[in-house]
Design an enzyme around this catalytic site. Structure first.
Site, PDB file in Angstrom:
ATOM      1  N   HIS A   1      14.914 -10.257  -9.570  1.00 17.91           N
ATOM      2  CA  HIS A   1      13.527 -10.727  -9.611  1.00 17.91           C
ATOM      3  C   HIS A   1      12.953 -10.587 -11.016  1.00 17.91           C
ATOM      4  O   HIS A   1      12.436  -9.519 -11.378  1.00 17.91           O
ATOM      5  CB  HIS A   1      12.682  -9.907  -8.642  1.00 17.91           C
ATOM      6  CG  HIS A   1      13.176  -9.961  -7.229  1.00 17.91           C
ATOM      7  ND1 HIS A   1      14.294  -9.280  -6.803  1.00 17.91           N
ATOM      8  CD2 HIS A   1      12.701 -10.624  -6.146  1.00 17.91           C
ATOM      9  CE1 HIS A   1      14.489  -9.529  -5.513  1.00 17.91           C
ATOM     10  NE2 HIS A   1      13.536 -10.336  -5.093  1.00 17.91           N
TER      11      HIS A   1
ATOM     12  N   HIS B   1       9.792 -15.747  -8.988  1.00 20.04           N
ATOM     13  CA  HIS B   1       9.701 -14.462  -8.281  1.00 20.04           C
ATOM     14  C   HIS B   1      11.071 -13.807  -8.111  1.00 20.04           C
ATOM     15  O   HIS B   1      11.248 -12.642  -8.467  1.00 20.04           O
ATOM     16  CB  HIS B   1       9.060 -14.652  -6.894  1.00 20.04           C
ATOM     17  CG  HIS B   1       9.368 -13.546  -5.930  1.00 20.04           C
ATOM     18  ND1 HIS B   1       8.576 -12.443  -5.773  1.00 20.04           N
ATOM     19  CD2 HIS B   1      10.431 -13.358  -5.088  1.00 20.04           C
ATOM     20  CE1 HIS B   1       9.119 -11.618  -4.883  1.00 20.04           C
ATOM     21  NE2 HIS B   1      10.248 -12.150  -4.447  1.00 20.04           N
TER      22      HIS B   1
ATOM     23  N   GLU C   1       0.022   5.999  11.983  1.00 16.72           N
ATOM     24  CA  GLU C   1       1.357   6.586  12.087  1.00 16.72           C
ATOM     25  C   GLU C   1       2.235   6.223  10.885  1.00 16.72           C
ATOM     26  O   GLU C   1       2.902   7.078  10.290  1.00 16.72           O
ATOM     27  CB  GLU C   1       2.051   6.129  13.382  1.00 16.72           C
ATOM     28  CG  GLU C   1       1.397   6.635  14.662  1.00 16.72           C
ATOM     29  CD  GLU C   1       0.231   5.764  15.121  1.00 16.72           C
ATOM     30  OE1 GLU C   1      -0.033   4.716  14.498  1.00 16.72           O
ATOM     31  OE2 GLU C   1      -0.427   6.141  16.116  1.00 16.72           O
TER      32      GLU C   1
HETATM   33  C1  LIG Z   1       8.208  -5.086   4.196  1.00 15.83           C
HETATM   34  C2  LIG Z   1       8.791  -6.174   3.379  1.00 15.83           C
HETATM   35  N1  LIG Z   1       8.679  -7.428   3.802  1.00 15.83           N
HETATM   36  C3  LIG Z   1       9.234  -8.429   3.109  1.00 15.83           C
HETATM   37  C4  LIG Z   1       9.920  -8.187   1.960  1.00 15.83           C
HETATM   38  C5  LIG Z   1      10.576  -9.327   1.196  1.00 15.83           C
HETATM   39  N2  LIG Z   1       9.817  -9.593  -0.036  1.00 15.83           N
HETATM   40  C6  LIG Z   1      10.189  -9.080  -1.209  1.00 15.83           C
HETATM   41  S1  LIG Z   1       9.131  -9.456  -2.442  1.00 15.83           S
HETATM   42  C7  LIG Z   1       8.163 -10.373  -1.409  1.00 15.83           C
HETATM   43  C8  LIG Z   1       6.933 -11.068  -1.915  1.00 15.83           C
HETATM   44  C9  LIG Z   1       6.083 -10.132  -2.625  1.00 15.83           C
HETATM   45  O1  LIG Z   1       5.043 -10.757  -3.267  1.00 15.83           O
HETATM   46  P1  LIG Z   1       4.354  -9.978  -4.438  1.00 15.83           P
HETATM   47  O2  LIG Z   1       4.183  -8.576  -4.075  1.00 15.83           O
HETATM   48  O3  LIG Z   1       3.149 -10.737  -4.804  1.00 15.83           O
HETATM   49  O4  LIG Z   1       5.432 -10.010  -5.585  1.00 15.83           O
HETATM   50  P2  LIG Z   1       5.565 -11.092  -6.755  1.00 15.83           P
HETATM   51  O5  LIG Z   1       6.088 -12.351  -6.128  1.00 15.83           O
HETATM   52  O6  LIG Z   1       4.234 -11.278  -7.332  1.00 15.83           O
HETATM   53  O7  LIG Z   1       6.550 -10.478  -7.666  1.00 15.83           O
HETATM   54  C10 LIG Z   1       8.666 -10.350  -0.120  1.00 15.83           C
HETATM   55  C11 LIG Z   1       8.056 -11.048   1.017  1.00 15.83           C
HETATM   56  C12 LIG Z   1      10.020  -6.850   1.541  1.00 15.83           C
HETATM   57  N3  LIG Z   1      10.675  -6.510   0.448  1.00 15.83           N
HETATM   58  N4  LIG Z   1       9.424  -5.872   2.254  1.00 15.83           N
END
Ligand SMILES: Cc1ncc(C[n+]2csc(CCOP(=O)(O)OP(=O)(O)O)c2C)c(N)n1
Ligand SMILES: [Mg+2]
Length: 658
Positions: free
Chosen positions: A30, A261, A406
């Site tokens: 990422h 991302h 929790e």
């Molecule tokens: C609990 C959980 N759900 C889903 C994911 C998969 N996931 C990883 S990053 C992401 C998106 C995160 O968005 P953001 O925090 O805005 O990160 P950015 O794209 O800005 O780097 C998702 C859905 C995860 N790591 N943890």
């Protein structure tokens, strides 16, 4: 542009270059988040954070939590650039490869500079709340000379969107954890695109409503970042700094879009970014002057560390503080004494009550223990006399009213345990372990001593009905690697299991405890639970059956045995308070307990799934494979066939069919 700004810009670009190159080399990872937050992180590390790369575990360091764990290259870059021994540049080259310290997401067990394992969004920040709680507790207990530091978090949109975030900030706001500062990567992008595809929330308003201080900054303007950070540090409330950033900043054609991302930029865009940033160094090379700037700020913390070390030496409580931080356990003097007395008696109590009796002495023996419950104190019986409330007015207290949170509680417990100096335990109903399951899993992955007191552990909880009656829970938690699940049968086993849980210095434990009374089953034997399973009663008549049971069903197994013996059928009863501990014994011991050639019968008021591992395909598994029902406990035990009267005929039939 001032000289200082130019320098910071170059330093931030070193993070950008390492991040995009590592992701490109791994062809996985990422780049967007580290590139977008490079400027903010550079200000944080150069002007605010108290840290000493030469002593990553120095107790009074500020804690830095990368809650947006997918941006792992950000923390790997920072640790390397500031001069931590690890990760090395080779580790970074091997980003995301087998056994590289630079794993896909930051792991506390891989790198000393990584405070906690992140990746499950939202939990890093919730753990940071626990770290801030532990810090305030040690500050109140040992004084500011030994404990006085802050906790900084970098969190993304995802961390703030997760439900656990609301639990975490509610707790932090209520407890007025002013040492906690969250830097929100406000890039308005998540995987699916712009955040406006899924949210219209006024995040600052939500934070303010929970008692937080909120400020914002241009996340690419060093002076503005520094201004906002200073404001956050000065404010007595926990702070959220909304850092307006561009995801993937520095990749000229991809920045600002969601494609940056979680995918490598690609060779062309990496080259374009180099040109755009004016970065001419080869991949995994940092120009000497820029590296020198980073290393110089890495050595700045040595003075603060040395001053603290002097205060520690001068403190009359220095040794005690060190022992606490090392997680050392004092002897369980008062608890051993109580256990000795109980062993002489006949205490018919619920194991949750037995747990409370244990806690009365254990919390005296072990001042590091900090208890709590998710609004079920009177049911979980987690509060002891020695644990006065932990409040914003009295951080020296040792009992946390977590509220109905929790998941937030479990993550905070992880943060406390990772911080060190305290040993957290917390309660809720076993059935609601599902609400916090991923945090329990993270306790195990992170190898921390967090103790979950989970009561009302079966249909024995009675009238509340199937929503409140665990069925699959005990067995499903046994499946979590590294988590020890104890289900003690009586007051004696409860005391033993509590002590064993405390001794699990690098593993979390669950204590599954009954609501209903159970008889005391033992008046002899010391720490028999330490083998996980043991023969509680041996067959008198020639042995035909081994009954293996846990918790409240051990007493039932003994009654079944009595009936069988009266008919000349010899039966052992094996009590199995800890499955994983039993499985860790040598084969000879296990075969002695569960020998071949006899009918083995499991009795547990929960799913029968899995018991074939101990009783074999020809064994008899007595349990419940449907949801429970609402009725008094005794009625349910009869209805679901968990009484001696219902079990004995099944055993007889199974013996005949052998
Ligand atoms: C609990 C959980 N759900 C889903 C994911 C998969 N996931 C990883 S990053 C992401 C998106 C995160 O968005 P953001 O925090 O805005 O990160 P950015 O794209 O800005 O780097 C998702 C859905 C995860 N790591 N943890
Ligand atoms: Mg985002």
């Amino acid at each position: 542009m001032s000289l200082e700004t130019a320098k910071l810009g170059q330093m931030a670009n070193a993070i950008r270059a390492l991040s995009m190159d590592a992701v490109q080399a791994a062809n996985s990872g990422h780049p967007g988040m580290p590139m977008g937050m490079a400027d903010v992180a550079t200000v944080l590390f150069s002007q605010v954070l108290k840290f000493d790369p030469a002593a990553p575990k120095w107790p009074d360091r500020d804690r830095f939590v990368l809650s947006a764990g997918h941006g792992s290259m950000l923390i790997y870059s920072l640790l390397h650039l500031t001069g931590y021994a690890e990760p090395t540049m080779d580790d970074i080259r091997n980003f995301r490869q087998l056994h590289s310290k630079c794993a896909g997401h930051p792991e506390n067990f891989e790198l000393e500079g990584v405070e906690c394992t992140t990746g499950p969004l939202g939990q890093g920040m919730a753990m940071a709340v626990g770290m801030a709680m532990a810090e305030r507790h040690l500050n109140a207990t040992f004084g500011p000379d030994l404990a006085d530091h802050r906790t900084f978090v970098i969190a993304g949109d995802g961390c703030l969107m997760e439900g656990i975030n609301h639990e975490a900030i509610g707790l932090a706001g209520h407890l007025k954890l002013g040492q906690l500062n969250v830097l929100w990567d406000d890039n308005r992008i998540t995987i699916d695109g712009d955040t406006n595809v899924s949210t219209s929330e006024d995040i600052p308003a939500r934070y303010r409503a929970t008692g937080w201080h909120v400020t914002e900054c241009d996340g690419h303007d060093f002076a503005d970042i520094a201004r906002a950070l200073a404001e956050a540090v000065a404010d007595p409330r926990p702070s959220l700094v909304a850092c307006r950033t561009v995801i993937g900043k520095g990749a000229p054609n991809k920045q600002g879009g969601h494609n940056v991302h979680g995918s490598p930029l690609g060779a062309d865009e990496v080259a374009a970014a180099r040109a755009y940033l004016g970065w001419t160094a080869a991949p995994f090379e940092v120009p000497a002057d820029i590296l020198a700037d980073w290393r110089a700020l890495g050595t700045k913390g040595a003075a603060a560390h040395a001053a603290w070390a002097q205060r520690l030496t001068a403190s009359p409580r220095g040794a005690e503080f060190n022992a606490r931080m090392a997680g050392e356990l004092p002897p369980f003097t008062a608890t051993e004494k109580a256990l000795g007395e109980w062993t002489q008696g006949s205490n018919k109590v619920a194991t949750r009550k037995a747990s409370e009796m244990v806690l009365q002495t254990l919390t005296v023996d072990v001042p590091a223990m900090i208890g709590g419950s998710a609004d079920l104190t009177g049911s979980n019986l987690t509060k002891a006399k020695a644990t006065t409330p932990f409040t914003a007015e009295d951080y020296a207290g040792r009992y946390v009213y977590y509220g109905i949170r929790e998941f937030g509680m479990a993550a905070a417990m992880n943060g406390m345990a990772l911080h060190g100096g305290v040993i957290p335990y917390g309660g809720t109903f076993l059935v609601f372990s599902d609400y916090m399951r991923n945090a329990i899993r993270m306790s195990a992955l992170q190898q921390v001593r967090a103790i979950y007191v989970l009561t009302h552990d079966s249909i024995g909880q009675g009238e509340d009905g199937p929503t409140h009656q665990p069925i699959e829970h005990v067995m499903s938690m046994r499946m979590i690697p590294g988590l020890e699940v104890f289900r003690p049968a009586d007051i004696i086993e409860t005391a033993e299991c509590w002590m064993l849980a405390m001794q699990n210095a690098h593993n979390p434990s669950v204590l599954a405890l009954t609501r209903q009374n159970v008889p005391q089953l033992r008046n002899a034997g010391r720490m028999l639970s330490a083998k996980g399973g043991y023969r509680l009663a041996a067959a008198a008549a020639p042995r035909k059956v081994v009954l293996v049971a846990t918790g409240s069903e051990v007493a039932i197994a003994l009654a079944v045995r009595d009936t069988l013996e009266a008919q000349g059928i010899g039966a052992d009863v094996v009590s199995l308070p800890s499955w994983s501990r039993f499985m860790a014994q040598d084969g000879a011991y296990r075969k002695d307990m569960l020998p071949a050639g006899v009918l083995k019968v499991s009795i547990e008021a929960g799913t029968t799934f899995g018991w074939e591992a101990l009783v074999g395909q020809d064994g008899l598994r007595i349990g419940i494979d449907t949801f429970g029902a609402s009725a008094p406990a005794e009625v349910l035990y009869d209805y679901f066939g968990l009484t001696p009267a219902k079990i004995v005929p099944r055993v007889m039939t199974a013996l005949q069919n052998q």
